[in-house]
Design a protein around this motif. Structure first.
Motif, PDB file in Angstrom:
ATOM      1  N   GLY A   1       0.842  -1.207   0.000  1.00 32.02           N
ATOM      2  CA  GLY A   1       0.000   0.000   0.000  1.00 32.02           C
ATOM      3  C   GLY A   1       0.859   1.232   0.000  1.00 32.02           C
ATOM      4  N   PRO A   2       0.206   2.396  -0.213  1.00 27.58           N
ATOM      5  CA  PRO A   2       0.984   3.626  -0.357  1.00 27.58           C
ATOM      6  C   PRO A   2       1.449   4.180   0.990  1.00 27.58           C
ATOM      7  CG  PRO A   2      -1.358   4.094  -0.482  1.00 27.58           C
ATOM      8  CD  PRO A   2      -1.237   2.601  -0.311  1.00 27.58           C
ATOM      9  N   GLY A   3       2.458   5.016   0.931  1.00 28.45           N
ATOM     10  CA  GLY A   3       2.873   5.795   2.096  1.00 28.45           C
ATOM     11  C   GLY A   3       3.631   5.017   3.138  1.00 28.45           C
ATOM     12  N   MET A   4       3.870   5.720   4.237  1.00 31.15           N
ATOM     13  CA  MET A   4       4.655   5.157   5.337  1.00 31.15           C
ATOM     14  C   MET A   4       3.803   5.194   6.603  1.00 31.15           C
ATOM     15  SD  MET A   4       7.583   4.548   3.923  1.00 31.15           S
ATOM     16  CE  MET A   4       9.140   4.755   4.751  1.00 31.15           C
ATOM     17  N   VAL A   5       4.177   4.358   7.556  1.00 36.57           N
ATOM     18  CA  VAL A   5       3.409   4.242   8.803  1.00 36.57           C
ATOM     19  C   VAL A   5       4.340   4.561   9.970  1.00 36.57           C
ATOM     20  CG1 VAL A   5       2.160   2.579  10.259  1.00 36.57           C
ATOM     21  CG2 VAL A   5       1.919   2.477   7.766  1.00 36.57           C
ATOM     22  N   MET A   6       3.816   5.267  10.980  1.00 40.12           N
ATOM     23  CA  MET A   6       4.626   5.586  12.175  1.00 40.12           C
ATOM     24  C   MET A   6       4.952   4.301  12.926  1.00 40.12           C
ATOM     25  SD  MET A   6       4.736   9.113  13.033  1.00 40.12           S
ATOM     26  CE  MET A   6       4.587   9.285  14.778  1.00 40.12           C
ATOM     27  N   MET A   7       6.210   4.125  13.258  1.00 42.91           N
ATOM     28  CA  MET A   7       6.654   2.903  13.943  1.00 42.91           C
ATOM     29  C   MET A   7       6.325   2.978  15.443  1.00 42.91           C
ATOM     30  SD  MET A   7      10.329   2.928  12.130  1.00 42.91           S
ATOM     31  CE  MET A   7      11.013   1.411  12.797  1.00 42.91           C
ATOM     32  N   PRO A   8       5.985   1.837  16.031  1.00 44.62           N
ATOM     33  CA  PRO A   8       5.624   1.875  17.454  1.00 44.62           C
ATOM     34  C   PRO A   8       6.804   2.149  18.393  1.00 44.62           C
ATOM     35  CG  PRO A   8       5.486  -0.381  16.608  1.00 44.62           C
ATOM     36  CD  PRO A   8       5.779   0.508  15.431  1.00 44.62           C
ATOM     37  N   VAL A   9       8.009   1.698  18.019  1.00 45.80           N
ATOM     38  CA  VAL A   9       9.128   1.795  18.986  1.00 45.80           C
ATOM     39  C   VAL A   9       9.428   3.243  19.392  1.00 45.80           C
ATOM     40  CG1 VAL A   9      11.591   1.321  19.334  1.00 45.80           C
ATOM     41  CG2 VAL A   9      10.097  -0.440  18.339  1.00 45.80           C
ATOM     42  N   PRO A  10       9.646   4.181  18.437  1.00 48.93           N
ATOM     43  CA  PRO A  10       9.922   5.559  18.888  1.00 48.93           C
ATOM     44  C   PRO A  10       8.740   6.224  19.591  1.00 48.93           C
ATOM     45  CG  PRO A  10      10.019   5.386  16.469  1.00 48.93           C
ATOM     46  CD  PRO A  10       9.800   4.016  16.986  1.00 48.93           C
ATOM     47  N   VAL A  11       7.512   5.905  19.173  1.00 51.76           N
ATOM     48  CA  VAL A  11       6.346   6.545  19.809  1.00 51.76           C
ATOM     49  C   VAL A  11       6.212   6.058  21.257  1.00 51.76           C
ATOM     50  CG1 VAL A  11       3.845   6.877  19.731  1.00 51.76           C
ATOM     51  CG2 VAL A  11       5.150   6.871  17.601  1.00 51.76           C
ATOM     52  N   PHE A  12       6.342   4.756  21.473  1.00 52.94           N
ATOM     53  CA  PHE A  12       6.268   4.239  22.847  1.00 52.94           C
ATOM     54  C   PHE A  12       7.411   4.793  23.693  1.00 52.94           C
ATOM     55  CE2 PHE A  12       3.166   0.859  23.844  1.00 52.94           C
ATOM     56  CZ  PHE A  12       2.433   0.904  22.675  1.00 52.94           C
ATOM     57  N   GLY A  13       8.628   4.808  23.122  1.00 53.51           N
ATOM     58  CA  GLY A  13       9.800   5.311  23.858  1.00 53.51           C
ATOM     59  C   GLY A  13       9.578   6.749  24.278  1.00 53.51           C
ATOM     60  N   CYS A  14       9.071   7.547  23.352  1.00 51.86           N
ATOM     61  CA  CYS A  14       8.847   8.968  23.620  1.00 51.86           C
ATOM     62  C   CYS A  14       7.759   9.125  24.687  1.00 51.86           C
ATOM     63  CB  CYS A  14       8.430   9.644  22.319  1.00 51.86           C
ATOM     64  SG  CYS A  14       8.251  11.413  22.470  1.00 51.86           S
ATOM     65  N   PHE A  15       6.659   8.409  24.530  1.00 49.53           N
ATOM     66  CA  PHE A  15       5.553   8.530  25.489  1.00 49.53           C
ATOM     67  C   PHE A  15       6.011   8.127  26.895  1.00 49.53           C
ATOM     68  CE2 PHE A  15       2.225   6.341  27.897  1.00 49.53           C
ATOM     69  CZ  PHE A  15       1.465   7.464  28.205  1.00 49.53           C
ATOM     70  N   GLU A  16       6.743   7.013  26.997  1.00 48.49           N
ATOM     71  CA  GLU A  16       7.160   6.541  28.329  1.00 48.49           C
ATOM     72  C   GLU A  16       8.129   7.534  28.991  1.00 48.49           C
ATOM     73  OE1 GLU A  16       8.177   2.551  27.195  1.00 48.49           O
ATOM     74  OE2 GLU A  16       6.055   1.955  27.264  1.00 48.49           O
ATOM     75  N   HIS A  17       8.924   8.191  28.175  1.00 47.34           N
ATOM     76  CA  HIS A  17       9.825   9.222  28.700  1.00 47.34           C
ATOM     77  C   HIS A  17       9.007  10.429  29.203  1.00 47.34           C
ATOM     78  CE1 HIS A  17      13.023  12.258  28.750  1.00 47.34           C
ATOM     79  NE2 HIS A  17      12.196  13.019  28.053  1.00 47.34           N
ATOM     80  N   VAL A  18       8.076  10.884  28.358  1.00 45.56           N
ATOM     81  CA  VAL A  18       7.300  12.093  28.682  1.00 45.56           C
ATOM     82  C   VAL A  18       6.422  11.857  29.915  1.00 45.56           C
ATOM     83  CG1 VAL A  18       5.368  13.525  27.846  1.00 45.56           C
ATOM     84  CG2 VAL A  18       7.329  13.072  26.362  1.00 45.56           C
ATOM     85  N   GLN A  19       5.833  10.700  29.978  1.00 45.94           N
ATOM     86  CA  GLN A  19       4.942  10.382  31.095  1.00 45.94           C
ATOM     87  C   GLN A  19       5.629  10.626  32.446  1.00 45.94           C
ATOM     88  OE1 GLN A  19       1.792   7.433  31.200  1.00 45.94           O
ATOM     89  NE2 GLN A  19       1.534   9.432  32.100  1.00 45.94           N
TER      90      GLN A  19
END
Ligand code: ADE
Length: 230
Positions: free
Chosen positions: A57-75
């Motif tokens: 399919g077209p385009g790219m998808v946001m990867m879970p690893v950086p999003v989870f890493g960022c969220f856990e840091h920010v939390q």
């Protein structure tokens, strides 16, 4: 209130956050807004945050690893857990009622996505509330996050000057706002309605209510139907 925004483009927020009501609210410590770059939590040497979708399919998808890493840091940056919101066109539609609800929170954590969307495990794993700002697709969640921040912050106590009040705003009473006039009294043959110059506050309130109703009936009849149902 503290608002954390997780984004790949923190620089997009600089100008909206440094003008007018948002600027004043920050300076008066009514709100603290903290931007964190999701890319800082990429785990490979290219700082990759998106990848091709499985299944094609077209385009790219946001990867879970950086999003989870960022969220856990920010939390962990503040003691309150916060209300976690993912900006996505698949979310529940944002409105004034939701803005009022969010303005009661001590902390909001907003995640702005890019590309074709989020890997589904981000939605499942973070169990975030999903909000859309309208039935159209933006290039990313940043503008949606700014809309939410603006609509919420102006409702915080002290964010608007004494002379302003959100109570007559469009939508806050289920109607569009009534017409407003200021000087001059006559502009290009258009005169300020007499009632507004009458000094009769009862009559003015009645006229405004009537105008708000007529305007809503004409431009947003869906609001009247919704109010009657509720
Ligand atoms: N990201 C892309 N489009 C969006 C929308 N309409 N609302 C919230 N986030 C979005």
């Amino acid at each position: 209130m503290r608002i954390d925004i997780l984004t790949l483009f923190p620089e997009m927020f600089e100008s909206p956050l440094s003008c007018s009501i948002l600027k004043r609210a920050k300076e008066a410590s009514i709100v603290e807004i903290v931007l964190t770059n999701i890319r800082d939590f990429a785990t490979d040497s290219y700082q990759k945050v998106d990848d091709k979708p499985y299944g094609g399919g077209p385009g790219m998808v946001m990867m879970p690893v950086p999003v989870f890493g960022c969220f856990e840091h920010v939390q962990k940056l503040a003691p309150e857990k916060g209300r976690l919101i993912l900006l996505t066109p698949q979310g529940q539609k944002f409105n004034q009622g939701k803005a009022a609800e969010l303005s009661k929170e001590k902390r909001l954590i907003l995640i702005a996505g890019r590309y074709e969307g989020f890997d589904e495990r981000i939605r499942i794993g973070l169990d975030a509330e999903q909000i859309s700002v309208g039935d159209y697709v933006l290039s990313g969640g940043e503008l949606a996050a700014m809309i939410i921040v603006d609509a919420v912050v102006r409702l915080l106590a002290g964010a608007l000057g004494d002379e302003d009040s959100p109570k007559d705003d469009s939508f806050s009473n289920g109607l569009l706002e009534y017409p407003q006039y200021t000087r001059p009294e006559v502009f290009r043959d258009m005169k300020v309605p007499d009632v507004l110059l009458s000094g009769d506050h009862g009559k003015i309130a009645q006229w405004r209510r009537q105008q708000a109703l007529e305007r809503t009936k004409k431009h947003r009849p869906d609001l009247l139907r919704r109010n009657n149902k509720e």
